[in-house]
Design an enzyme around this catalytic site. Structure first.
Site, PDB file in Angstrom:
ATOM      1  N   TRP A   1      -5.574 -25.619  46.062  1.00  0.00           N
ATOM      2  CA  TRP A   1      -5.821 -24.643  47.140  1.00  0.00           C
ATOM      3  C   TRP A   1      -4.601 -24.396  48.016  1.00  0.00           C
ATOM      4  O   TRP A   1      -3.829 -25.311  48.305  1.00  0.00           O
ATOM      5  CB  TRP A   1      -6.957 -25.177  48.015  1.00  0.00           C
TER       6      TRP A   1
ATOM      7  N   PHE B   1      -2.475 -28.837  60.302  1.00  0.00           N
ATOM      8  CA  PHE B   1      -2.866 -27.431  60.346  1.00  0.00           C
ATOM      9  C   PHE B   1      -1.620 -26.557  60.558  1.00  0.00           C
ATOM     10  O   PHE B   1      -0.501 -27.045  60.631  1.00  0.00           O
ATOM     11  CB  PHE B   1      -3.910 -27.221  61.451  1.00  0.00           C
TER      12      PHE B   1
ATOM     13  N   ASP C   1      -2.853 -20.484  54.833  1.00  0.00           N
ATOM     14  CA  ASP C   1      -1.827 -19.829  55.657  1.00  0.00           C
ATOM     15  C   ASP C   1      -0.369 -20.115  55.268  1.00  0.00           C
ATOM     16  O   ASP C   1      -0.008 -21.273  55.016  1.00  0.00           O
ATOM     17  CB  ASP C   1      -1.942 -20.290  57.111  1.00  0.00           C
TER      18      ASP C   1
ATOM     19  N   ARG D   1      -4.718 -24.264  68.388  1.00  0.00           N
ATOM     20  CA  ARG D   1      -3.887 -24.519  67.195  1.00  0.00           C
ATOM     21  C   ARG D   1      -2.887 -23.408  66.885  1.00  0.00           C
ATOM     22  O   ARG D   1      -2.842 -22.400  67.537  1.00  0.00           O
ATOM     23  CB  ARG D   1      -4.796 -24.719  65.981  1.00  0.00           C
TER      24      ARG D   1
HETATM   25  C1  FRU Z   1      -6.297 -19.880  59.594  1.00  0.00           C
HETATM   26  C2  FRU Z   1      -6.578 -21.346  59.909  1.00  0.00           C
HETATM   27  C3  FRU Z   1      -5.720 -21.821  61.043  1.00  0.00           C
HETATM   28  C4  FRU Z   1      -5.639 -23.294  60.791  1.00  0.00           C
HETATM   29  C5  FRU Z   1      -5.577 -23.355  59.299  1.00  0.00           C
HETATM   30  C6  FRU Z   1      -6.231 -24.559  58.692  1.00  0.00           C
HETATM   31  O1  FRU Z   1      -6.610 -19.551  58.304  1.00  0.00           O
HETATM   32  O2  FRU Z   1      -7.952 -21.523  60.178  1.00  0.00           O
HETATM   33  O3  FRU Z   1      -6.210 -21.474  62.312  1.00  0.00           O
HETATM   34  O4  FRU Z   1      -4.535 -23.873  61.386  1.00  0.00           O
HETATM   35  O5  FRU Z   1      -6.216 -22.200  58.820  1.00  0.00           O
HETATM   36  O6  FRU Z   1      -6.018 -24.622  57.332  1.00  0.00           O
END
Ligand code: FRU
Length: 643
Positions: free
Chosen positions: A207, A266, A210, A338
């Protein structure tokens, strides 16, 4: 608990049954029955109509005089266009029928002549699926995935235009079903798999979501990305890493940031700390500093921790990262705050960071050294959440420079920033940068040499499907952003980076053609079928009804009256400029990215073409359409030589 579950099961089965009865079909073991469209067991072709002589007047019962033995058909009858030998031509067409299953299965063999012998599925005069024979007399199952066409009325045409060797086609058992009979053709060579994007980045395996830490340093574009090292679905968030000299050819490296006791890794960003404000490197050898969210509570080691912002640095061109001893550098503020995005603000020699807080709220922070942070502002952006980006950009043709704040879905505000406050243009409502079906978590590159002045954005094409592939999800093709002053206000344009030219293989070009209704401009261009393509065309809608670009069964339709461009369930307004519409369309194995009028309209979408359908056509309806220019480039795979 059990009783409730039984009740729910009963209700859902009952609903399913009712739906099936309405549709006049039966349901067995939870699956809709197959619908046999034709088994060619009757004495005549029934309501199928023939043209020419090749198909005779009735189904055959095996080989015809002069033909090698024919096998693999079911029952006694089949379609066989060897009446009169290979030289005969003709067609056999079904009555219109409703596509009410996700797959059409059929048995096929005979000549392998794409476009000359075969079957096609036709909707409103446009071929949306096609299959040719196999240069064999043994019929085998073939399947068209028609999930995206369900609810449409179609015809099947079996055609034989070939007159030489293997100039015939055999067909039997055309069945609407929810189960494929033909196996999905899978090349299991890495980066050559059936649905592997050939000029878009995807992780070697597992997988991805972002794009993170987009930064340019010493000739390399870094692409870090949200990655699950252990699974095909989202989880165990880790920063994957790839580098490229040209935004097109990527090499995947070791993971850059692994989960720890503050959380999984993240999204976030990266910058080159040119003045070594952080002290992690030297001015001669500046560090790359990454800022990311430690998602507390998302792994067992971080149980009870909140979401905080942390930094890590690299002094070896991004090959390894060291996490800062005093993390987190920004404590928990709100909810699952985040996705920090960094930028250097030269006038005040300060770092600026945009952070997502909660709901539609973002915050801006400043820091002298990337370690100590002060919140200076909150900004609400209606319709946006997650993954901010914050950067300056010049208005095209002017000296004015504006600042853009974007959210994950690319919705953006335009305004001014003085190092202390971002002020949105008066009355500016958030605009949409891309109206496709799969565009999310956008981020732009940091530290692209300023002489170049480019602002390059990559999105995660969220939601794409990659059946039976070892990887899941892909990035969009990198696009350059430009800002334009239009009568409606300031607008961002997106346009593919010029580096795509490095992949150009062969070219087909036309100048000043007039396309009459019913004629396919690409009829003679076998070489573009089933290939990855960069199409650039200009047309004058005039009094025509539609211009339709059909790619491997997906229809991209320009409606000349409504001035809309539509495909894969999305539609955008696109007015002609000086009477002309320009369309740029990038086609990869699972994506269609369309740019209208130089990037005024941008639509990034994913699809799952049937592996057998290689068709590309361009047709007009209503009246002839003038096309001052059409350029089609086939693209080489960006993965050639990568293992
Ligand atoms: C966006 C998100 C971000 C987060 C990340 C986690 O797609 O939800 O806000 O940091 O993906 O994988």
């Amino acid at each position: 608990m059990k009783r409730v579950m039984h009740f729910q099961l009963f209700v859902s089965l009952a609903t399913l049954l009712a739906a099936a009865m309405l549709a006049g079909a039966e349901i067995h073991n939870g699956k809709m029955d197959d619908v046999i469209l034709a088994d060619f067991e009757q004495a005549t072709y029934g309501d199928w109509s023939t043209v020419g002589t090749a198909f005779g007047t009735e189904p055959a019962h095996g080989a015809l005089p002069g033909q090698m033995p024919v096998s693999g058909f079911l029952g006694n009858g089949l379609v066989n266009s060897f009446h009169g030998g290979d030289a005969a031509t003709g067609s056999l067409t079904s009555r219109p029928f409703l596509i009410n299953r996700s797959v059409i299965n059929f048995l096929v063999s005979g000549g392998r002549h794409p476009g000359e012998t075969g079957l096609r599925l036709v909707i409103n005069g446009v071929t949306v699926r096609t299959t040719t024979g196999t240069d064999s007399e043994r019929l085998d199952w073939a399947s068209w995935d028609v999930q995206t066409l369900e609810g449409k009325t179609a015809r099947i045409e079996i055609f034989d235009k070939a007159v030489g060797g293997w100039g015939h086609i055999n067909v039997d058992q055309i069945i609407l079903s929810d189960t494929r009979k033909a196996p999905v053709i899978m090349k299991d060579v890495l980066y050559a798999e059936t649905y592997r994007p050939q000029f878009h980045f995807s992780a070697k395996k597992n997988w991805l979501n972002d794009p993170n830490g987009l930064v340019y340093y010493q000739g390399e574009y870094h692409l870090f990305f949200q990655h699950n090292p252990d699974g095909i679905n989202w989880g165990n968030m880790t920063w994957g890493h790839a580098v490229s000299p040209d935004l097109v050819h990527w090499t995947q490296l070791e993971h850059a940031l692994l989960p720890d006791k503050l959380g999984t890794m993240f999204s976030g960003s990266a910058v080159v700390d040119w003045h070594n404000t952080s002290g992690f490197g030297t001015a001669a050898e500046p560090p790359i500093v990454a800022m990311y969210t430690a998602a507390g509570g998302t792994n067992p080691e971080s149980k009870g921790e909140p979401f905080t912002q942390c930094i890590a640095y690299s002094t070896d061109k991004g090959r390894t990262f060291t996490k800062y001893d005093h993390n987190p550098v920004v404590p928990h503020i709100a909810a699952e705050n985040r996705d920090p995005k960094l930028i250097w603000f030269a006038p005040t020699r300060t770092w600026v960071m945009a952070l997502y807080l909660d709901k539609e709220d973002y915050a801006l922070f400043t820091s002298p050294d990337l370690k100590g942070w002060k919140q200076i502002q909150t900004v609400t952006m209606p319709g946006a959440s997650e993954c901010p980006d914050f950067f300056p950009i010049s208005v095209q043709g002017e000296k004015t420079r504006k600042w853009i704040l974007t959210g994950a879905n690319g919705h953006y505000l335009v305004g001014d920033f003085d190092g202390a406050q971002f002020k949105s243009e008066p009355g500016f409502t958030p605009q949409i940068a891309d109206n496709g079906a799969n565009y999310y978590a956008v981020q732009s590159y940091s530290d692209i040499p300023s002489a170049d002045g480019r602002r390059i954005q990559i999105a995660w094409m969220n939601g794409g499907r990659y059946p039976e592939m070892p990887f899941n999800q892909q990035m969009s093709f990198p696009c350059e952003l430009t800002l334009h002053r239009l009568p409606d206000g300031l607008r961002l344009y997106r346009y593919p980076v010029k580096e795509i030219r490095g992949l150009y293989d062969s070219a087909v070009t036309y100048e000043s053609i007039s396309l009459s209704p019913g004629i396919n401009a690409f009829e003679k261009n076998e070489s573009i079928k089933g290939r990855e393509l960069d199409i650039d065309l200009e047309f004058e809608p005039g009094t025509a009804t539609e211009l339709v670009l059909s790619v491997r069964g997906e229809l991209i339709i320009y409606n000349c009256k409504e001035q809309t461009i539509s495909f894969l369930g999305k539609s955008s307004h696109l007015e002609p400029a000086n009477g002309k519409v320009q369309l740029r369309v990038l086609i990869d194995r699972t994506t269609i990215e369309l740019f209208g009028n130089g990037g005024r309209v941008s639509m990034s979408s994913c699809f799952v073409p049937s592996p057998e359908n290689h068709d590309v056509s361009l047709t007009a309806s209503g009246a002839p359409i003038k096309l001052p220019s059409i350029k089609v480039h086939t693209l080489k795979s960006a993965w050639q030589g990568v293992h």
